[in-house]
Design a protein around this motif. Structure first.
Motif, mmCIF file in Angstrom:
data_model
loop_
_atom_site.group_PDB
_atom_site.id
_atom_site.type_symbol
_atom_site.label_atom_id
_atom_site.label_comp_id
_atom_site.label_asym_id
_atom_site.label_seq_id
_atom_site.Cartn_x
_atom_site.Cartn_y
_atom_site.Cartn_z
ATOM 1 N N HIS A 282 0.862 -1.174 0.000
ATOM 2 C CA HIS A 282 0.000 0.000 0.000
ATOM 3 C C HIS A 282 0.906 1.234 0.000
ATOM 4 O O HIS A 282 2.093 1.150 0.375
ATOM 5 N N PRO A 283 0.419 2.370 -0.438
ATOM 6 C CA PRO A 283 1.280 3.537 -0.637
ATOM 7 C C PRO A 283 2.102 3.967 0.581
ATOM 8 O O PRO A 283 3.293 4.251 0.425
ATOM 9 N N PRO A 284 1.528 4.008 1.811
ATOM 10 C CA PRO A 284 2.362 4.475 2.922
ATOM 11 C C PRO A 284 3.579 3.583 3.187
ATOM 12 O O PRO A 284 4.674 4.086 3.464
ATOM 13 N N ALA A 285 3.403 2.261 3.088
ATOM 14 C CA ALA A 285 4.535 1.359 3.327
ATOM 15 C C ALA A 285 5.577 1.492 2.225
ATOM 16 O O ALA A 285 6.791 1.467 2.493
ATOM 17 N N ILE A 286 5.132 1.627 0.986
ATOM 18 C CA ILE A 286 6.071 1.804 -0.125
ATOM 19 C C ILE A 286 6.879 3.080 0.063
ATOM 20 O O ILE A 286 8.109 3.095 -0.059
ATOM 21 N N GLU A 287 6.177 4.164 0.371
ATOM 22 C CA GLU A 287 6.855 5.455 0.528
ATOM 23 C C GLU A 287 7.817 5.444 1.713
ATOM 24 O O GLU A 287 8.934 5.990 1.636
ATOM 25 N N LEU A 288 7.390 4.802 2.814
ATOM 26 C CA LEU A 288 8.268 4.761 3.986
ATOM 27 C C LEU A 288 9.509 3.911 3.721
ATOM 28 O O LEU A 288 10.617 4.288 4.114
ATOM 29 N N ALA A 289 9.339 2.788 3.055
ATOM 30 C CA ALA A 289 10.502 1.956 2.724
ATOM 31 C C ALA A 289 11.483 2.729 1.852
ATOM 32 O O ALA A 289 12.706 2.696 2.077
ATOM 33 N N ASP A 290 10.966 3.450 0.861
ATOM 34 C CA ASP A 290 11.833 4.257 0.003
ATOM 35 C C ASP A 290 12.541 5.350 0.804
ATOM 36 O O ASP A 290 13.735 5.616 0.602
ATOM 37 N N ARG A 291 11.823 5.943 1.725
ATOM 38 C CA ARG A 291 12.384 7.034 2.540
ATOM 39 C C ARG A 291 13.508 6.503 3.427
ATOM 40 O O ARG A 291 14.575 7.113 3.537
ATOM 41 N N LEU A 292 13.293 5.359 4.066
ATOM 42 C CA LEU A 292 14.315 4.793 4.941
ATOM 43 C C LEU A 292 15.524 4.336 4.138
ATOM 44 O O LEU A 292 16.670 4.492 4.579
ATOM 45 N N ALA A 293 15.291 3.773 2.960
ATOM 46 C CA ALA A 293 16.404 3.353 2.113
ATOM 47 C C ALA A 293 17.259 4.542 1.711
ATOM 48 O O ALA A 293 18.492 4.452 1.630
ATOM 49 N N GLU A 294 16.624 5.676 1.487
ATOM 50 C CA GLU A 294 17.353 6.894 1.123
ATOM 51 C C GLU A 294 18.143 7.455 2.299
ATOM 52 O O GLU A 294 19.267 7.945 2.135
#
Length: 439
Positions: A72-84
């Motif tokens: 779902h969008p929040p998990a995708i966005e958070l994973a991308d944010r943490l990876a960055e």
């Protein structure tokens, strides 16, 4: 309103009703400075409407859906944010509900990683004396606090312990040579790996600043040597940052503060500033690689891992970090915070002041000049029988910990500054001065 703690024999406990900024209020309206961020959690302080609004908005849109084979969008966005944000190539994120689960996940990843690489005998983990890594069965095995383990043994086998980095209690022959002590402490990991057999050891779990025992920072060169040892023996370096990530040391991750590159990072607590439960295990590209080949899979997960509401809150929290420069606030004020505690060394029972960033501890001693420890039972009697309740009565919440030598720990919200430090110093001075007469 009152409540009773069955774990403490039915002792009445204070009931906290609300919070604002760095303060909490009980049901009688009494105010306390929360100098522990709840439990190393509430980085942004209490009453942040934007975090509550993020939770409400996401709950209305999509309250829950699992991330097992879906997204779902929040998990995708958070994973991308943490990876960055994470150091190096730590860019694969596995969500959990909290810190113990993140540690459990890391050990299971390490075991399977080596199985996938054709080294199935590498399953053991090494951690440090007095260290705390969680209470689930695997995490509790990695934990090195005997009192927490004895009622639940036998635990998961394969957890080996080495000395920690408490320079204040280092052998006398190191004198003032922290670098030599750091080399020695790291070399104990090398010795343990060689003793157990490098073909049996999968990972080393260390906190950037060790919590239990009272905020042990790494001596100079410690992590450089530890990383070298792990590379030499093909052992994964796991940075347990459940406390130290998300600004606690003035950097997003503790590994960044000390310049080392972990293979796996475990996080939780400050990720959402406590406004919703969330944890994350952040894995390097190298460790992830064999999981992405062929039909390999990591058969592990948590129902609420990557929860949409928690993920939305975490994203709003990270936005707040940037908008208000919370990391910068810690870096600008960490020396003032430390100095406020250092000034208390004119009190005879104040032994050591240690830690980093907004994560400091005071070790209490019977004799400051000789570092003499309290007799068995006396430290606990003074710490928990007088100092802790007196501080609470004076409106200061911190941690009184006797898992090693008696210490007071401080981990204030990252929004704190001189006003809060002055209150901490004044209150401690009054209470610790009175405590001298209790020896």
């Amino acid at each position: 309103m009152s409540a009773f703690d069955p774990a403490a024999g039915g002792t009445e406990v204070r009931v906290m009703e609300r919070g604002e900024g760095p303060y909490v209020y009980d049901t009688d309206g009494k105010r306390y400075l929360d100098a522990l961020s709840g439990l190393f959690v509430v980085q942004a302080g209490y009453g942040r409407k934007e975090l509550a609004a993020a939770a409400a908005e996401q709950a209305e849109k999509l309250a829950f859906f699992p991330v097992w084979g879906y997204a779902h969008p929040p998990a995708i966005e958070l994973a991308d944010r943490l990876a960055e944000l994470a150091p190096g190539e730590n860019n694969k994120v596995f969500f959990s509900s909290g810190g113990g689960e993140a540690v459990e996940t890391a050990w299971k990843i390490a075991k399977q990683y080596f199985k996938l690489r054709g080294k199935p005998s590498k399953h053991k983990v090494i951690s440090r004396a007095t260290a705390y890594h969680g209470t689930t069965a695997g995490a509790l095995s990695i934990t090195s606090v005997p009192g927490f383990k004895k009622d639940f043994e036998p635990l998961v086998p394969g957890a080996v312990k080495v000395p920690n980095t408490n320079f204040y209690r280092a052998p006398e022959y190191f004198a003032d040579d922290e670098k030599a002590f750091g080399r020695w402490a790291a070399d104990q990991v090398d010795w343990a790996i060689r003793t157990e057999g490098p073909d049996t050891v999968a990972a080393v779990f260390v906190e950037p600043v060790q919590n239990a025992g009272g905020c042990f920072p790494p001596p100079p060169g410690y992590f450089d040597r530890l990383a070298e040892i792990c590379r030499e023996h093909d052992v994964l370096l796991v940075s347990d940052e459940v406390i130290c990530a998300y600004g606690r040391l003035g950097t997003m991750f503790g590994a960044q503060k000390y310049g080392y590159q972990p293979d796996i990072i475990t996080t939780a607590k400050g990720l959402t500033s406590g406004y919703a439960p969330a944890g994350a295990t952040i894995v390097s590209e190298r460790v992830y690689q064999p999981f992405g080949e062929g039909d390999a899979m990591f058969a592990h997960g948590y129902t609420f891992g990557g929860h949409p509401v928690s993920s939305a809150v975490a994203l709003a929290n990270l936005d707040l970090f940037e908008r208000e420069d919370l990391l910068g606030n810690v870096l600008r004020n960490e020396n003032a915070f430390r100095q406020s505690l250092e000034r208390l060394k004119d009190i005879p029972i104040v032994g050591d002041v240690r830690g980093d960033g907004y994560f400091l501890a005071i070790e209490l001693v019977r004799d400051q000049a000789t570092k003499e420890q309290f007799a068995p039972g006396d430290g606990t009697r003074i710490l928990k029988g007088f100092i802790a309740p007196a501080l609470m009565e004076a409106g200061l919440y911190c941690r009184a910990d006797d898992r090693g030598d008696p210490v007071l720990q401080f981990s204030p919200p990252l929004v704190c500054g001189e006003e809060e430090f002055d209150f901490i110093e004044r209150t401690l001075r009054e209470v610790l001065t009175k405590a001298v007469s209790k020896i």
